[in-house]
Design a protein around this motif. Sequence first.
Motif, PDB file in Angstrom:
ATOM      1  N   GLU A   1     -30.268   3.714  18.628  1.00 51.24           N
ATOM      2  CA  GLU A   1     -30.211   4.464  17.372  1.00 51.24           C
ATOM      3  C   GLU A   1     -28.816   5.033  17.147  1.00 51.24           C
ATOM      4  O   GLU A   1     -28.266   4.961  16.041  1.00 51.24           O
ATOM      5  N   TYR A   2     -28.240   5.604  18.203  1.00 44.99           N
ATOM      6  CA  TYR A   2     -26.922   6.223  18.061  1.00 44.99           C
ATOM      7  C   TYR A   2     -25.858   5.191  17.710  1.00 44.99           C
ATOM      8  O   TYR A   2     -25.077   5.379  16.766  1.00 44.99           O
ATOM      9  N   VAL A   3     -25.828   4.102  18.465  1.00 40.15           N
ATOM     10  CA  VAL A   3     -24.824   3.068  18.211  1.00 40.15           C
ATOM     11  C   VAL A   3     -25.027   2.456  16.832  1.00 40.15           C
ATOM     12  O   VAL A   3     -24.067   2.191  16.097  1.00 40.15           O
TER      13      VAL A   3
ATOM     14  N   LEU B   1     -36.570 -10.763  24.809  1.00 40.93           N
ATOM     15  CA  LEU B   1     -35.859  -9.501  24.958  1.00 40.93           C
ATOM     16  C   LEU B   1     -34.534  -9.566  24.200  1.00 40.93           C
ATOM     17  O   LEU B   1     -34.174  -8.652  23.474  1.00 40.93           O
ATOM     18  N   GLU B   2     -33.826 -10.678  24.342  1.00 40.43           N
ATOM     19  CA  GLU B   2     -32.592 -10.928  23.612  1.00 40.43           C
ATOM     20  C   GLU B   2     -32.408 -12.444  23.557  1.00 40.43           C
ATOM     21  O   GLU B   2     -32.132 -13.078  24.577  1.00 40.43           O
ATOM     22  N   PRO B   3     -32.615 -13.062  22.387  1.00 44.10           N
ATOM     23  CA  PRO B   3     -32.665 -14.524  22.310  1.00 44.10           C
ATOM     24  C   PRO B   3     -31.435 -15.245  22.844  1.00 44.10           C
ATOM     25  O   PRO B   3     -31.546 -16.367  23.314  1.00 44.10           O
ATOM     26  N   THR B   4     -30.264 -14.608  22.799  1.00 43.41           N
ATOM     27  CA  THR B   4     -29.067 -15.278  23.302  1.00 43.41           C
ATOM     28  C   THR B   4     -28.927 -15.175  24.809  1.00 43.41           C
ATOM     29  O   THR B   4     -28.017 -15.777  25.388  1.00 43.41           O
TER      30      THR B   4
ATOM     31  N   ALA C   1     -28.556  -4.318  25.786  1.00 38.94           N
ATOM     32  CA  ALA C   1     -29.061  -3.086  25.169  1.00 38.94           C
ATOM     33  C   ALA C   1     -29.314  -3.285  23.676  1.00 38.94           C
ATOM     34  O   ALA C   1     -30.332  -2.835  23.144  1.00 38.94           O
ATOM     35  N   GLY C   2     -28.396  -3.967  22.997  1.00 43.80           N
ATOM     36  CA  GLY C   2     -28.576  -4.219  21.573  1.00 43.80           C
ATOM     37  C   GLY C   2     -29.770  -5.108  21.309  1.00 43.80           C
ATOM     38  O   GLY C   2     -30.543  -4.882  20.359  1.00 43.80           O
TER      39      GLY C   2
ATOM     40  N   LYS D   1     -21.431  -3.712  15.412  1.00 39.37           N
ATOM     41  CA  LYS D   1     -20.069  -4.128  15.746  1.00 39.37           C
ATOM     42  C   LYS D   1     -19.893  -4.407  17.235  1.00 39.37           C
ATOM     43  O   LYS D   1     -19.317  -5.425  17.615  1.00 39.37           O
ATOM     44  N   HIS D   2     -20.385  -3.507  18.079  1.00 36.69           N
ATOM     45  CA  HIS D   2     -20.166  -3.683  19.515  1.00 36.69           C
ATOM     46  C   HIS D   2     -20.988  -4.844  20.075  1.00 36.69           C
ATOM     47  O   HIS D   2     -20.526  -5.562  20.961  1.00 36.69           O
ATOM     48  N   TYR D   3     -22.203  -5.017  19.557  1.00 34.78           N
ATOM     49  CA  TYR D   3     -22.996  -6.188  19.945  1.00 34.78           C
ATOM     50  C   TYR D   3     -22.234  -7.459  19.578  1.00 34.78           C
ATOM     51  O   TYR D   3     -22.075  -8.370  20.395  1.00 34.78           O
ATOM     52  N   ALA D   4     -21.759  -7.515  18.339  1.00 35.07           N
ATOM     53  CA  ALA D   4     -21.042  -8.706  17.874  1.00 35.07           C
ATOM     54  C   ALA D   4     -19.760  -8.931  18.677  1.00 35.07           C
ATOM     55  O   ALA D   4     -19.429 -10.065  19.044  1.00 35.07           O
ATOM     56  N   ARG D   5     -19.036  -7.852  18.943  1.00 39.84           N
ATOM     57  CA  ARG D   5     -17.792  -7.992  19.704  1.00 39.84           C
ATOM     58  C   ARG D   5     -18.072  -8.484  21.126  1.00 39.84           C
ATOM     59  O   ARG D   5     -17.351  -9.324  21.665  1.00 39.84           O
TER      60      ARG D   5
END
Length: 512
Positions: free
Chosen positions: A393-395, A233-236, A342-343, A402-406
């Motif tokens: 899609e919106y983000v 779902l999210e590897p991290t 979510a990302g 950017k927000h995922y990385a932040r």
Amino acid sequence: MADNVYRTPAVQPPTVDKLRQIATKYGFGDTSEKDLQDYQVHISHLLKAYTKVSEYPEPTLPVNYPRTPGYRPGKEENKHNAWYYKSEIKGAPNGILSGKNVAIKDCIPVAGVPMMNGATMMEGYVPDIDATVVTRALDAGATIKGKAVCEFFCLSSGSSFTCGTGAILNPFDKTRSAGGSSNGCAVLLANGEVDLALAADQGGSIRLPASWCGVVGMKPTFGLVPYTGVATLEPTMDHVGPMARNAKDCALLLEAVAGCDGELDSRQRYDYTPPKYSEMLNGDLKGVKIGLVKEGFVGCEGEIDLLVKEAAMKLTAKGAVVEEVSISMHTDGAHIAVPVIAGGAYNHLILGNSGIGAKGYYPTGMISVGDRAMKSGYRELTPTLKKLLMLGEYVNETHGVKHYARSQNVSRLLAEAYDRVLGDYDVIVMPTIKFKPPKLPTGEPSIHEYLSAVFANIANVASFNVTGHPSLTVNAGFAEGLPVGMLICAKRFNDVMVLRVAHAHELIRDQK
């Protein structure tokens, strides 16, 4: 076949019209016809590499024990709708799990047994591999009894009504939620149908249903247990962990499945050898310091606040010191985790980039089936998934990653905040969920009911997915006849400490 003989590419060469569409989408649609033709030739040449790779047989994961597909149980033997498939796979004749029956969450592949991952779009898929944790449980002597249902693509921690096979019912009150997404495992344990369960947790999915079903659920340290072969779902934030009715059995299962899986899972530390967890639980907490996280109790229902604090204070009878502590950043922990969850869901599930960027084994059969199912059936998605698709899609269009990385960067500050307190305390404690399980919708759930439930109960649990700290829930008592969970967390790779505290709590709680 001679090396100079042309082979049909595994991916068909694009037409010039298709390349023009792509160029237009990304803002260079004024590329000339001649240049597009040059791009086509060179892209077609590169696609020959895909053909070459497809000629090699893929390394796979071992399948060591005979089995049959099993069957879908009817309502009479599935009264809480917790089973997806029943089967029986007997493991090694001897081992630390001999005599133990195990349920496997339906996001974890078991070769030859159908797998749906909670989603109608996946129905009919039969894996040809055993996830590493399945092999390890069987090698340790376990008997697998089948696949436990989960929420639709494991994406609804707050509800138990998004699964494609119907609502999963709380074992203490069939009108209430059993939590999610590993609710099938939690219900089967609470009902005594299995002794152990293997499940997955990206934002609370083990601990939340364990709390509302009154069993033990553990999210180990990130990377302690191999995720090899499991639906990502999210590897991290991907974690596989044990569930059981008590801490001792939880420790046994963790002991059986923990440890490095060679180079098959880059989430893991190659230099760490897990201890024998089950041999380290003696009920003695002399010298152990426990911090009650003040922020973790904010907004709690009164009975839950009282039950968890009382349970923690009783640990002084086993020699522990219990004090209140403050971790102000904990209040924002779920907010820090959500953009990553979510990302990750958008990137790896909606876009089909399953685990891309990680080193290790890729379950290509599962990835292909999931990708085809997703792209052919967006209308079949639950409102929960549609919300994440639209959000993603919106983000992505407005802010990129950017927000995922932040959030990933800020999670380091959150981890440091916990570590500062865990430098002085062996564990920190708080309620697993701040409120009792809500009523299930009557009739077809509304969009509002779907969307309100998805992340409703993650306030105290999701932080530890993004920081990687071990986190375990154990039953602290009952409020109005419904189970209340106590969350215990420790330093990374100090998984034995959360098990020790949970075990000591059980000795006090269950003494006659």
